[in-house]
Design a protein around this motif. Structure first.
Motif, short mmCIF file in Angstrom:
data_model
loop_
_atom_site.label_atom_id
_atom_site.label_comp_id
_atom_site.label_asym_id
_atom_site.label_seq_id
_atom_site.Cartn_x
_atom_site.Cartn_y
_atom_site.Cartn_z
N ASP A 72 0.86 -1.18 0.00
CA ASP A 72 0.00 0.00 0.00
C ASP A 72 0.90 1.23 0.00
OD1 ASP A 72 -2.25 -1.57 0.22
OD2 ASP A 72 -2.48 -1.31 2.37
N THR A 73 0.72 2.09 -0.98
CA THR A 73 1.60 3.27 -1.09
C THR A 73 0.71 4.52 -1.24
OG1 THR A 73 1.74 2.71 -3.45
CG2 THR A 73 3.62 2.11 -2.08
N ILE B 53 -6.42 11.25 1.92
CA ILE B 53 -7.47 10.26 2.20
C ILE B 53 -6.86 8.86 2.28
CG2 ILE B 53 -9.63 9.23 1.36
CD1 ILE B 53 -10.35 11.99 0.31
N ASP B 54 -5.95 8.56 1.34
CA ASP B 54 -5.23 7.29 1.42
C ASP B 54 -4.53 7.18 2.77
OD1 ASP B 54 -5.79 6.64 -1.24
OD2 ASP B 54 -3.90 7.45 -2.00
N ARG B 55 -3.92 8.29 3.20
CA ARG B 55 -3.15 8.27 4.46
C ARG B 55 -4.08 7.94 5.62
NH1 ARG B 55 1.62 8.25 4.69
NH2 ARG B 55 2.76 8.90 2.86
N ARG C 15 5.35 6.19 0.59
CA ARG C 15 4.99 6.40 -0.82
C ARG C 15 5.90 5.55 -1.71
NH1 ARG C 15 2.22 11.49 -0.92
NH2 ARG C 15 2.49 11.62 -3.16
N GLN C 16 5.47 5.35 -2.96
CA GLN C 16 6.24 4.52 -3.90
C GLN C 16 7.69 5.01 -4.02
OE1 GLN C 16 4.12 3.90 -7.55
NE2 GLN C 16 5.84 2.95 -8.58
N LYS C 17 7.85 6.35 -4.13
CA LYS C 17 9.20 6.91 -4.32
C LYS C 17 10.09 6.63 -3.11
CE LYS C 17 8.98 8.84 -8.31
NZ LYS C 17 9.38 7.84 -9.26
N SER D 185 1.31 -0.36 -4.96
CA SER D 185 2.40 -0.47 -5.94
C SER D 185 2.95 -1.88 -5.93
CB SER D 185 3.55 0.49 -5.59
OG SER D 185 3.10 1.81 -5.55
N PHE D 186 3.54 -2.21 -7.08
CA PHE D 186 4.23 -3.50 -7.23
C PHE D 186 5.70 -3.22 -7.51
CE2 PHE D 186 5.63 -6.59 -10.61
CZ PHE D 186 5.97 -7.60 -9.72
#
Ligand SMILES: C[S@@+](CC[C@H](N)C(=O)[O-])C[C@H]1O[C@@H](n2cnc3c(N)ncnc32)[C@H](O)[C@@H]1O
Length: 198
Positions: free
Chosen positions: A115-116, A121-123, A147-149, A182-183
């Motif tokens: 989960d990224t 809202i995601d947070r 996050r993804q980065k 993310s994958f």
């Protein structure tokens, strides 16, 4: 055979592009054991499952509890190591330690779904999901959803090559939880071999 959940279909859809039935596979944080169970049912014979809790709902051939960091296998034991939606549950100061261990026990690839969060809202939903799990295991340790980065940065610092870093659709898994995910597919770089002097 039991019906496979949409989440498991999704995970296996990615995974099966990268593993062969003869590969040795470690699923760290296997949860219900569904991924390992269906891998075994489809001819993958060497699947090992570990977790800090026994949440199994599917009978797998191999399962071990462990302490959440020190993976009870020798160096380079597996062809591929899976961390599927596990890292956000690992306390922040242990995330790198667990990843180092995952790198240590694989001789090839690391397969990571995570989960990224991409927005506030995601947070919020991530935070609620994470605190729910912490309550369940009666832990006050702080966990983070990155996050993804940020994951890419961590993987680079750890050493494996990032073969894939892919932003996934919010609707790729079950519809009730449109989380940002993310994958990542990482490949362990070969240690430098010493060329003997003449
Ligand atoms: C969201 S579930 C994911 C389960 C499964 N991997 C999947 O994709 O369906 C997270 C799992 O990670 C496990 N977990 C949490 N911290 C862990 C750690 N340090 N090492 C291994 N597993 C851990 C939890 O007990 C839980 O089974």
């Amino acid at each position: 055979m039991e019906n496979m959940s949409i989440d498991c279909v999704h995970t296996l859809g990615f995974l099966m592009r990268h593993v062969k039935p003869e590969n040795t596979i470690l699923d760290i944080g296997c949860g219900t054991g569904e991924v390992g169970y269906f891998l075994e049912r489809t001819g993958y014979d060497s699947v090992h499952n570990i977790d800090i809790l026994d949440l199994r709902e599917f009978e797998t051939k191999r399962f071990e509890l462990y302490n959440g960091v020190n993976i009870p296998f020798e160096n380079c034991w597996f062809d591929i190591v899976i961390l599927s939606f596990v890292l956000h549950h690992v306390p922040n100061e242990k995330k790198r330690l667990l990843l180092e261990e995952a790198v240590r026990v694989t001789k090839g690839k690391l397969f990571i779904l995570e989960d990224t969060p991409r927005n506030p809202i995601d947070r919020l939903f991530s935070y609620l999901h994470g605190t729910g799990y912490r309550r369940k295991i009666k832990s006050n340790e702080w966990f983070g959803f990155y996050r993804q980065k940020r994951w890419e940065q961590i993987f680079r610092e750890l050493g494996p090559k990032i073969l894939v870093s892919q932003k996934l659709s919010r609707f790729c898994r079950h519809k009730g939880a449109p989380f940002a995910r993310s994958f990542f597919l990482l490949e362990k770089s070969e240690p430098l071999t010493q060329i003997p002097e003449n």
